[in-house]
Design a protein around this motif. Structure first.
Motif, PDB file in Angstrom:
ATOM      1  N   GLY A  81       7.537  -3.739  15.728  1.00 17.61           N
ATOM      2  CA  GLY A  81       7.839  -3.841  14.304  1.00 17.61           C
ATOM      3  C   GLY A  81       8.535  -5.144  13.989  1.00 17.61           C
ATOM      4  O   GLY A  81       8.868  -5.931  14.880  1.00 17.61           O
ATOM      5  N   GLY A  82       8.724  -5.370  12.720  1.00 17.57           N
ATOM      6  CA  GLY A  82       9.370  -6.593  12.280  1.00 17.57           C
ATOM      7  C   GLY A  82       9.020  -6.890  10.845  1.00 17.57           C
ATOM      8  O   GLY A  82       8.307  -6.131  10.185  1.00 17.57           O
ATOM      9  N   PRO A  83       9.520  -7.997  10.355  1.00 19.19           N
ATOM     10  CA  PRO A  83       9.268  -8.346   8.955  1.00 19.19           C
ATOM     11  C   PRO A  83       7.786  -8.588   8.675  1.00 19.19           C
ATOM     12  O   PRO A  83       7.065  -9.087   9.535  1.00 19.19           O
ATOM     13  CB  PRO A  83      10.052  -9.644   8.766  1.00 19.19           C
ATOM     14  N   PHE A  84       7.341  -8.187   7.499  1.00 23.28           N
ATOM     15  CA  PHE A  84       5.997  -8.542   7.046  1.00 23.28           C
ATOM     16  C   PHE A  84       6.022  -8.840   5.564  1.00 23.28           C
ATOM     17  O   PHE A  84       6.868  -8.321   4.829  1.00 23.28           O
ATOM     18  CB  PHE A  84       4.957  -7.462   7.387  1.00 23.28           C
ATOM     19  N   THR A  85       5.123  -9.693   5.148  1.00 26.40           N
ATOM     20  CA  THR A  85       4.934 -10.001   3.729  1.00 26.40           C
ATOM     21  C   THR A  85       3.448  -9.869   3.466  1.00 26.40           C
ATOM     22  O   THR A  85       2.644 -10.687   3.926  1.00 26.40           O
ATOM     23  CB  THR A  85       5.415 -11.425   3.393  1.00 26.40           C
ATOM     24  N   LEU A  86       3.064  -8.821   2.739  1.00 23.95           N
ATOM     25  CA  LEU A  86       1.653  -8.517   2.517  1.00 23.95           C
ATOM     26  C   LEU A  86       1.409  -8.308   1.026  1.00 23.95           C
ATOM     27  O   LEU A  86       2.276  -8.559   0.196  1.00 23.95           O
ATOM     28  CB  LEU A  86       1.259  -7.282   3.339  1.00 23.95           C
ATOM     29  N   ILE A  87       0.213  -7.846   0.689  1.00 22.52           N
ATOM     30  CA  ILE A  87      -0.176  -7.682  -0.704  1.00 22.52           C
ATOM     31  C   ILE A  87      -0.534  -6.228  -0.969  1.00 22.52           C
ATOM     32  O   ILE A  87      -1.331  -5.629  -0.243  1.00 22.52           O
ATOM     33  CB  ILE A  87      -1.369  -8.591  -1.063  1.00 22.52           C
ATOM     34  N   GLY A  88       0.061  -5.676  -2.020  1.00 24.58           N
ATOM     35  CA  GLY A  88      -0.188  -4.300  -2.387  1.00 24.58           C
ATOM     36  C   GLY A  88      -1.051  -4.185  -3.623  1.00 24.58           C
ATOM     37  O   GLY A  88      -1.690  -5.155  -4.063  1.00 24.58           O
ATOM     38  N   GLU A  89      -1.048  -3.004  -4.208  1.00 27.27           N
ATOM     39  CA  GLU A  89      -1.867  -2.723  -5.389  1.00 27.27           C
ATOM     40  C   GLU A  89      -1.519  -3.682  -6.522  1.00 27.27           C
ATOM     41  O   GLU A  89      -0.355  -4.005  -6.752  1.00 27.27           O
ATOM     42  CB  GLU A  89      -1.638  -1.282  -5.841  1.00 27.27           C
ATOM     43  N   GLY A  90      -2.551  -4.163  -7.199  1.00 26.62           N
ATOM     44  CA  GLY A  90      -2.348  -5.077  -8.315  1.00 26.62           C
ATOM     45  C   GLY A  90      -2.025  -6.496  -7.891  1.00 26.62           C
ATOM     46  O   GLY A  90      -1.674  -7.326  -8.720  1.00 26.62           O
ATOM     47  N   GLY A  91      -2.124  -6.764  -6.588  1.00 25.18           N
ATOM     48  CA  GLY A  91      -1.867  -8.112  -6.090  1.00 25.18           C
ATOM     49  C   GLY A  91      -0.395  -8.447  -5.935  1.00 25.18           C
ATOM     50  O   GLY A  91      -0.044  -9.603  -5.704  1.00 25.18           O
ATOM     51  N   ARG A  92       0.483  -7.432  -6.015  1.00 25.38           N
ATOM     52  CA  ARG A  92       1.917  -7.740  -5.907  1.00 25.38           C
ATOM     53  C   ARG A  92       2.315  -7.928  -4.445  1.00 25.38           C
ATOM     54  O   ARG A  92       1.770  -7.298  -3.534  1.00 25.38           O
ATOM     55  CB  ARG A  92       2.766  -6.670  -6.563  1.00 25.38           C
ATOM     56  N   THR A  93       3.281  -8.786  -4.226  1.00 22.56           N
ATOM     57  CA  THR A  93       3.799  -9.043  -2.888  1.00 22.56           C
ATOM     58  C   THR A  93       4.676  -7.877  -2.450  1.00 22.56           C
ATOM     59  O   THR A  93       5.518  -7.387  -3.213  1.00 22.56           O
ATOM     60  CB  THR A  93       4.627 -10.341  -2.867  1.00 22.56           C
ATOM     61  N   VAL A  94       4.452  -7.409  -1.221  1.00 22.10           N
ATOM     62  CA  VAL A  94       5.210  -6.292  -0.660  1.00 22.10           C
ATOM     63  C   VAL A  94       5.756  -6.729   0.692  1.00 22.10           C
ATOM     64  O   VAL A  94       5.026  -7.281   1.518  1.00 22.10           O
ATOM     65  CB  VAL A  94       4.306  -5.047  -0.472  1.00 22.10           C
ATOM     66  N   THR A  95       7.039  -6.473   0.920  1.00 22.82           N
ATOM     67  CA  THR A  95       7.638  -6.785   2.213  1.00 22.82           C
ATOM     68  C   THR A  95       8.187  -5.502   2.833  1.00 22.82           C
ATOM     69  O   THR A  95       8.354  -4.484   2.144  1.00 22.82           O
ATOM     70  CB  THR A  95       8.797  -7.800   2.089  1.00 22.82           C
ATOM     71  N   ASP A  97     -11.310  -5.878   2.766  1.00 26.95           N
ATOM     72  CA  ASP A  97     -10.317  -4.985   2.153  1.00 26.95           C
ATOM     73  C   ASP A  97      -9.379  -5.748   1.219  1.00 26.95           C
ATOM     74  O   ASP A  97      -8.285  -6.175   1.594  1.00 26.95           O
ATOM     75  CB  ASP A  97      -9.528  -4.269   3.248  1.00 26.95           C
ATOM     76  N   THR A  98      -9.828  -5.890  -0.005  1.00 24.93           N
ATOM     77  CA  THR A  98      -9.015  -6.519  -1.048  1.00 24.93           C
ATOM     78  C   THR A  98      -7.911  -5.546  -1.470  1.00 24.93           C
ATOM     79  O   THR A  98      -7.976  -4.352  -1.141  1.00 24.93           O
ATOM     80  CB  THR A  98      -9.884  -6.844  -2.271  1.00 24.93           C
ATOM     81  N   PRO A  99      -6.913  -6.005  -2.221  1.00 27.55           N
ATOM     82  CA  PRO A  99      -5.875  -5.084  -2.697  1.00 27.55           C
ATOM     83  C   PRO A  99      -6.444  -3.882  -3.454  1.00 27.55           C
ATOM     84  O   PRO A  99      -5.984  -2.751  -3.278  1.00 27.55           O
ATOM     85  CB  PRO A  99      -5.016  -5.967  -3.611  1.00 27.55           C
ATOM     86  N   GLU A 100      -7.462  -4.120  -4.283  1.00 26.03           N
ATOM     87  CA  GLU A 100      -8.073  -3.033  -5.050  1.00 26.03           C
ATOM     88  C   GLU A 100      -8.776  -2.033  -4.139  1.00 26.03           C
ATOM     89  O   GLU A 100      -8.644  -0.812  -4.297  1.00 26.03           O
ATOM     90  CB  GLU A 100      -9.063  -3.594  -6.072  1.00 26.03           C
ATOM     91  N   VAL A 101      -9.530  -2.548  -3.153  1.00 24.46           N
ATOM     92  CA  VAL A 101     -10.249  -1.676  -2.216  1.00 24.46           C
ATOM     93  C   VAL A 101      -9.265  -0.806  -1.440  1.00 24.46           C
ATOM     94  O   VAL A 101      -9.444   0.409  -1.303  1.00 24.46           O
ATOM     95  CB  VAL A 101     -11.122  -2.515  -1.258  1.00 24.46           C
ATOM     96  N   VAL A 102      -8.212  -1.428  -0.918  1.00 24.54           N
ATOM     97  CA  VAL A 102      -7.234  -0.683  -0.124  1.00 24.54           C
ATOM     98  C   VAL A 102      -6.488   0.336  -0.988  1.00 24.54           C
ATOM     99  O   VAL A 102      -6.266   1.479  -0.563  1.00 24.54           O
ATOM    100  CB  VAL A 102      -6.244  -1.652   0.567  1.00 24.54           C
ATOM    101  N   ALA A 103      -6.116  -0.058  -2.202  1.00 22.67           N
ATOM    102  CA  ALA A 103      -5.402   0.867  -3.100  1.00 22.67           C
ATOM    103  C   ALA A 103      -6.254   2.094  -3.410  1.00 22.67           C
ATOM    104  O   ALA A 103      -5.758   3.228  -3.394  1.00 22.67           O
ATOM    105  CB  ALA A 103      -5.013   0.147  -4.384  1.00 22.67           C
ATOM    106  N   ASN A 104      -7.530   1.885  -3.695  1.00 23.28           N
ATOM    107  CA  ASN A 104      -8.422   3.010  -3.981  1.00 23.28           C
ATOM    108  C   ASN A 104      -8.639   3.886  -2.749  1.00 23.28           C
ATOM    109  O   ASN A 104      -8.746   5.114  -2.857  1.00 23.28           O
ATOM    110  CB  ASN A 104      -9.768   2.503  -4.506  1.00 23.28           C
ATOM    111  N   TYR A 105      -8.691   3.265  -1.594  1.00 20.37           N
ATOM    112  CA  TYR A 105      -8.913   3.991  -0.334  1.00 20.37           C
ATOM    113  C   TYR A 105      -7.756   4.942  -0.039  1.00 20.37           C
ATOM    114  O   TYR A 105      -7.969   6.123   0.245  1.00 20.37           O
ATOM    115  CB  TYR A 105      -9.095   2.988   0.801  1.00 20.37           C
ATOM    116  N   VAL A 106      -6.524   4.446  -0.107  1.00 23.77           N
ATOM    117  CA  VAL A 106      -5.390   5.291   0.271  1.00 23.77           C
ATOM    118  C   VAL A 106      -5.142   6.414  -0.730  1.00 23.77           C
ATOM    119  O   VAL A 106      -4.540   7.438  -0.369  1.00 23.77           O
ATOM    120  CB  VAL A 106      -4.097   4.472   0.496  1.00 23.77           C
TER     121      VAL A 106
END
Length: 198
Positions: free
Chosen positions: A40-54, A109-118
């Motif tokens: 584990g450790g820090p991550f900076t990724l992209i969530g639903e709507g293109g927002r940055t998630v850490t 897997d774009t943010p929209e694709v992943v958001a709809n999937y989960v």
């Protein structure tokens, strides 16, 4: 599937080595070990709507993290269903756990694709993607191995698949690694593991 088998061998080897170390020494004496798992450790990724998630966005709650991809035909959806069912067994305690799916396939897997999937697994699920570099960094931090391949007879190169480690990682409210849950663990047993640490 190969990655699942390799992960099993790795976990077994680490457990065997730990048992060997603990079994040596003076008979009748208790051996206490200390240390921190480098998972584990820090991550900076992209969530639903293109927002940055850490990872910091989830402090104060346990994270239940699984890496996969939305085109996965069996392992990923099966494991996400088990995660959802285990959270369902926790009742009110489930609010203290955030289930997170991180894709290993940012190309498709774009943010929209992943958001709809989960959303298929529950409204509490968080789906994350990012640049190939950000995904690789997160996977490395969690010791997730993955590789892209095109099955025989798949035709177009867009029909590729991804071999990957299939473990669920339980992280504490401080973001530190607590334990992993192997693929194939039943929902009731996963729920028991979660109860032990909540």
């Amino acid at each position: 599937m190969l990655m699942v088998i390799l992960a099993g061998f790795l976990i077994g080897a680490l457990g065997g080595a730990a048992a060997l170390v603990l079994s040596e020494g003076t008979p009748g004496k208790t051996v206490t070990t200390t240390g921190k798992a480098l998972v584990g450790g820090p991550f900076t990724l992209i969530g639903e709507g293109g927002r940055t998630v850490t990872d910091g966005d989830f402090r104060g709650r346990h994270m239940l993290v699984f890496f996969g991809f939305t085109h996965c035909p069996d392992i990923c959806p099966a494991e996400l269903q088990v995660m959802a069912a285990s959270l369902g067994e926790l009742g009110d305690k489930a609010k203290d756990v955030v289930p997170i799916f991180i894709t290993l396939d940012p190309e498709r897997d774009t943010p929209e694709v992943v958001a709809n999937y989960v959303k298929n697994f529950g409204p509490e699920f968080v789906g994350l993607t990012g640049s190939p570099e950000a995904i690789a960094e997160a996977a490395k931090a969690y010791r997730v191995a993955y590789s892209k391949f095109t099955p025989e007879g798949a035709g177009k190169t867009s029909n590729y698949s991804i071999d990957h480690t299939a473990l669920v990682y339980l992280m504490g409210p401080d973001g530190e690694f607590i334990t992993h849950i192997p693929y194939g663990t039943q929902a009731a047993k996963m729920a028991d593991t979660l109860r032990r640490y909540l």
